[in-house]
Design a protein around this motif. Structure first.
Motif, PDB file in Angstrom:
ATOM      1  N   GLN A  18       0.801  -1.222   0.000  1.00 30.36           N
ATOM      2  CA  GLN A  18       0.000   0.000   0.000  1.00 30.36           C
ATOM      3  C   GLN A  18       0.838   1.279   0.000  1.00 30.36           C
ATOM      4  O   GLN A  18       0.315   2.357   0.271  1.00 30.36           O
ATOM      5  N   GLU A  20       2.194   3.253  -2.319  1.00 29.50           N
ATOM      6  CA  GLU A  20       1.788   4.340  -3.209  1.00 29.50           C
ATOM      7  C   GLU A  20       0.440   4.928  -2.786  1.00 29.50           C
ATOM      8  O   GLU A  20       0.259   6.147  -2.778  1.00 29.50           O
ATOM      9  N   GLU A  21      -0.488   4.081  -2.403  1.00 34.12           N
ATOM     10  CA  GLU A  21      -1.793   4.542  -1.924  1.00 34.12           C
ATOM     11  C   GLU A  21      -1.626   5.428  -0.685  1.00 34.12           C
ATOM     12  O   GLU A  21      -2.249   6.481  -0.573  1.00 34.12           O
ATOM     13  N   ASN A  24      -0.098   8.813  -1.621  1.00 34.45           N
ATOM     14  CA  ASN A  24      -1.106   9.666  -2.264  1.00 34.45           C
ATOM     15  C   ASN A  24      -2.045  10.275  -1.227  1.00 34.45           C
ATOM     16  O   ASN A  24      -2.399  11.455  -1.324  1.00 34.45           O
TER      17      ASN A  24
END
Length: 137
Positions: A18, A20-21, A24
């Motif tokens: 997770q 990159e999530e 972001n």
């Protein structure tokens, strides 16, 4: 760097798919934030293709690094270490508290405590813990 010098100490977050999530979310919640660099696993590399091999991002000037670990662990994040930030106004702390606590766990509800007019401690949906405090003026 010359002898005796070292780079700044940088928080390093290890995720299990997770990264990159999470980056972001964090860079959307905090002002003056950005994803600096992402290196992804390619085909025939040890991690899942396209996942984060290494990344760096900044939250209001503080640089972080993160990865999607290609090694399975029995451990994750713990409240023993949390990320702390102070806010200048109630609207901003309430906004960040709501965003980060969505899908996570509230460790101490946002409220008044003997040590602070407004404080909250949460574990976000990825398990990273945050202490949020209103600056006393």
């Amino acid at each position: 760097m010359s002898k005796g010098e070292m780079s700044p100490v940088t928080p390093f977050l290890t995720f299990a798919g997770q990264a990159e999530e999470a980056m972001n979310l964090y860079t959307s919640v905090f002002e003056n934030s950005e994803i600096i660099r992402i290196t992804r696993y390619g085909p025939n590399e040890p991690g899942e293709e396209g996942s984060v091999m290494h990344a760096s991002f900044s939250l209001n000037g503080q640089v972080f690094m993160c990865i999607d670990s290609n090694i399975k662990h029995d451990w994750t994040f713990t409240p023993a270490i949390s990320l702390y930030t102070a806010f200048e106004n109630e609207e901003e702390i309430q906004r960040v508290y709501e965003e980060l606590s969505r899908g996570g766990q509230i460790l101490m509800p946002l409220g008044s405590y003997p040590f602070s007019k407004m404080f909250g401690w949460i574990s976000d949906r990825y398990g990273v813990t945050w202490q949020l405090q209103l600056n006393e003026s």
